[in-house]
Design a protein around this motif. Structure first.
Motif, PDB file in Angstrom:
ATOM      1  N   ILE A  79      35.394  36.958  36.500  1.00 23.20           N
ATOM      2  CA  ILE A  79      36.466  36.428  35.529  1.00 23.20           C
ATOM      3  C   ILE A  79      37.608  37.987  35.772  1.00 23.20           C
ATOM      4  N   TYR A  80      37.098  38.760  36.031  1.00 22.58           N
ATOM      5  CA  TYR A  80      38.452  40.439  35.538  1.00 22.58           C
ATOM      6  C   TYR A  80      38.216  40.979  37.260  1.00 22.58           C
ATOM      7  N   ALA A  81      37.996  40.212  38.386  1.00 17.66           N
ATOM      8  CA  ALA A  81      38.482  40.172  39.531  1.00 17.66           C
ATOM      9  C   ALA A  81      39.996  40.832  40.043  1.00 17.66           C
ATOM     10  N   PRO A  82      40.881  40.335  39.317  1.00 17.27           N
ATOM     11  CA  PRO A  82      42.061  40.431  39.727  1.00 17.27           C
ATOM     12  C   PRO A  82      42.321  41.556  39.622  1.00 17.27           C
ATOM     13  N   TYR A  83      41.295  41.828  38.097  1.00 20.47           N
ATOM     14  CA  TYR A  83      41.863  43.425  37.546  1.00 20.47           C
ATOM     15  C   TYR A  83      41.836  44.957  38.700  1.00 20.47           C
ATOM     16  N   LYS A  84      41.816  44.367  40.133  1.00 22.31           N
ATOM     17  CA  LYS A  84      40.891  45.572  40.167  1.00 22.31           C
ATOM     18  C   LYS A  84      42.479  46.084  41.779  1.00 22.31           C
ATOM     19  N   LEU A  85      42.868  44.926  41.680  1.00 18.28           N
ATOM     20  CA  LEU A  85      44.164  45.212  42.445  1.00 18.28           C
ATOM     21  C   LEU A  85      45.315  45.299  40.993  1.00 18.28           C
ATOM     22  N   TYR A  86      44.923  45.045  40.152  1.00 21.33           N
ATOM     23  CA  TYR A  86      46.070  45.418  39.419  1.00 21.33           C
ATOM     24  C   TYR A  86      46.137  47.033  38.881  1.00 21.33           C
ATOM     25  N   GLY A  87      44.423  47.458  38.334  1.00 23.29           N
ATOM     26  CA  GLY A  87      44.287  48.788  38.463  1.00 23.29           C
ATOM     27  C   GLY A  87      44.625  49.624  39.236  1.00 23.29           C
ATOM     28  N   GLU A  88      45.101  49.085  40.452  1.00 30.16           N
ATOM     29  CA  GLU A  88      46.193  50.141  41.542  1.00 30.16           C
ATOM     30  C   GLU A  88      47.040  50.031  41.425  1.00 30.16           C
TER      31      GLU A  88
END
Length: 226
Positions: A79-88
């Motif tokens: 569900i929240y996998a895209p936030y790995k990139l966005y957190g960077e």
């Protein structure tokens, strides 16, 4: 009545009986006729709610459930996998802010929950209303009038004011300044810019409607509530 912008006006209800005799009607009596303030959101407003509300609910879940939703947490994938990139890209959402115990992220997420609830109140009031026009006649266009219209517009206006934030500008771009210009435009400015443009649009349109209703009341016109 659904147009390219919200429609809000004080409309004089059509008389149900025969027209009064000319001798019995004066300009002063006509100016005191009861008028009905009505509101219908634009298609753009409804489209924005349809797109933004699911995204904000998703975002709030990530923020308020950290670190479970962050990389390595049990709720991160898928569900929240895209936030790995966005957190960077934006450190407010990444490990930097979390380890620093930066309270802004959670405060923003909590405020997002309140904003979402207020927008949902607006949508609920709109869709529960009967499909009638300002004079109470059946129509295919939903139009809010009287007190429901006032509550809906004030609620959406207040939520839009809460949504419009310029935190990064006043913090010297501390959390996003490390990005290349291309990444900044594609991954931060374009997505976040929508939450500047559309809340500003709602503030302008619905703020104008509130002023219109107050202006009608202040000129001695009786605004009928339902």
């Amino acid at each position: 009545m659904v147009t390219t912008r919200s429609a809000s006006k004080a409309a004089t209800p059509a008389p149900s009986g025969p027209p009064p005799a000319a001798s019995s009607s004066s300009p002063s009596s006509r100016s005191r006729q009861t008028k009905l303030w009505s509101h219908a959101p634009s298609r753009l407003t409804l489209l924005w709610f349809a797109v933004s509300l699911p995204l904000v609910i998703w975002d709030s879940g990530y923020v308020l459930l950290r670190p479970l939703t962050m990389e390595g947490g049990p709720l991160h994938w898928p569900i929240y996998a895209p936030y790995k990139l966005y957190g960077e890209v934006d450190h407010v959402y990444g490990w930097k802010a979390f380890h620093a115990r930066n309270g802004f992220t959670s405060a923003q997420g909590t405020l997002n929950v309140l904003e979402t609830a207020m927008y949902l109140v607006y949508v609920w009031i709109y869709f529960r209303s009967g499909a009638t026009d300002a004079q109470g006649r059946a129509t295919t266009t939903r139009v809010l009038s009287g007190r429901p219209a006032a509550v809906a517009v004030l609620t959406a206006f207040s939520a839009a004011v809460m949504t419009l934030r310029l935190q990064e500008y006043f913090s010297g771009f501390d959390n996003i300044g490390h990005n290349s210009l291309q990444d900044l435009i594609l991954l931060w400015i374009i997505p976040n810019g929508l939450w500047l443009i559309f809340p500003s649009y709602l503030i302008y349109v619905m703020g104008g409607e509130i002023i219109e209703g107050l202006s009608a009341a202040s000129t001695g016109v009786s605004v009928k509530s339902e």
